[in-house]
Each structure stands twice: as C-alpha cells, then as structure tokens.
Design an enzyme around this catalytic site. Structure first.
Site, short mmCIF file in Angstrom:
data_model
loop_
_atom_site.label_atom_id
_atom_site.label_comp_id
_atom_site.label_asym_id
_atom_site.label_seq_id
_atom_site.Cartn_x
_atom_site.Cartn_y
_atom_site.Cartn_z
N GLY A 46 62.83 19.60 7.00
CA GLY A 46 64.03 18.80 6.76
C GLY A 46 64.88 19.37 5.64
N CYS A 47 64.23 19.84 4.59
CA CYS A 47 64.97 20.37 3.43
C CYS A 47 65.70 21.66 3.79
CB CYS A 47 64.01 20.60 2.26
SG CYS A 47 63.23 19.06 1.71
N THR A 48 65.07 22.48 4.63
CA THR A 48 65.72 23.71 5.08
C THR A 48 66.92 23.38 5.95
OG1 THR A 48 63.62 24.91 4.96
CG2 THR A 48 65.36 25.87 6.34
N ALA A 51 69.78 22.15 3.67
CA ALA A 51 70.40 23.22 2.89
C ALA A 51 71.24 24.13 3.78
CB ALA A 51 69.32 24.04 2.18
#
Length: 158
Positions: A46-48, A51
């Site tokens: 999710g963080c990738t 970003a």
C-alpha cells in the site's frame, strides 16, 4: 481514539532527517502549501502504491505550487533505497522516534491477526502556506487518494 489536529489549527512543526542526507522542516515551506502524508512502512504494498501515485501526479502538484512530504519511521537510508527502487519524485522524512507522528495524532495502537502494536495510521494533511491545516484525511485508502488530495487542494487553496 486518535487526536488528529483539526482543520483551521496550526500544523505541528517538525524538523526531521530526510532522504538524500537532508533535513525537512515544515517552517522551511512557509509561503508554499504542503501535503504531509504519514505512511506505515517503505516498500510495502500500500505504501509503495501511494508513493507512486503521488509521484505520478507530481507535475499537477507542482503546477498548483504544492510540495509533498511523506513521513514514516523508516530511516533516511531506507527512504533513499525506496526512492531509487521505485523512481519516486517526492521527499521522504524519517520519524524514527514517532514524535512527529504522535504530534499529528497518527501514532496509534493497531491490531493485526490478534496482535496489538503501535504504528502509523495512514493519514494525510493539507497545510497552507501559513502553516494552517486546511484538510485532514484520516485512515486513508490508497486507491484514488492522490487525485482526491489534488481536488481538495484546488478547492481549498485555489
């Protein structure tokens, strides 16, 4: 229960180590709107995606005069690797002691598979050039989030 700063309040100041052996201070952005987003961990799914979405929309943010800062507990070294691996164009700051995350009310108890632990709740803050919070997105869902932030920014800052 989280204690997020309310829209209309002054954004908590921060001065954090960041990618590229630099530091990011909120006060350095006076006169410029900033999107400050908190995320749990570099190079996770999710963080990738989040970003990369902010990076893909970076030209639109730049046209609107808006800077983007991502903050997690990861080290500056981790941020540098994350940026290089995914070709990210956004700045990432390191809140290893979670003091800034606490100040923004996003350092919370989480529960995963019955295990309780402290972690960052994915949240985003739109801060105007005077350092005033204009909008808060708590418990962010990644899909479509960057475009939503842009839409609200155009409405609130336009």
């Amino acid at each position: 229960m989280t204690n997020l700063p309310e829209p209309g309040s002054t954004a908590p100041e921060f001065d954090l180590p960041a990618d590229g052996n630099s530091r990011l201070k909120l006060s350095d952005f006076r006169g410029t709107p900033v999107v400050v987003y908190f995320y749990p961990k570099d190079d996770t799914s999710g963080c990738t995606k989040q970003a990369i979405a902010f990076t893909e929309d970076l030209t639109d943010y730049e046209k609107a005069g808006i800077q983007i800062i991502g903050i997690s507990k990861d080290s500056p070294t981790s941020h540098n690797k994350f940026i290089a691996k995914h070709g990210l164009g956004i700045r990432l700051a390191s809140d290893e002691e979670a003091k800034v995350s606490e100040a923004y009310g996003v350092w919370v108890e989480k529960n995963m598979y019955g295990r309780k632990f402290m972690g960052i709740q994915r949240s985003t803050f739109l801060i105007d050039g005077e350092g005033i919070i204009q909008h808060v997105w708590p418990k962010v869902k990644v899909a479509g989030h960057s475009r939503d932030v842009l839409d609200v920014a155009a409405e609130r800052l336009g």
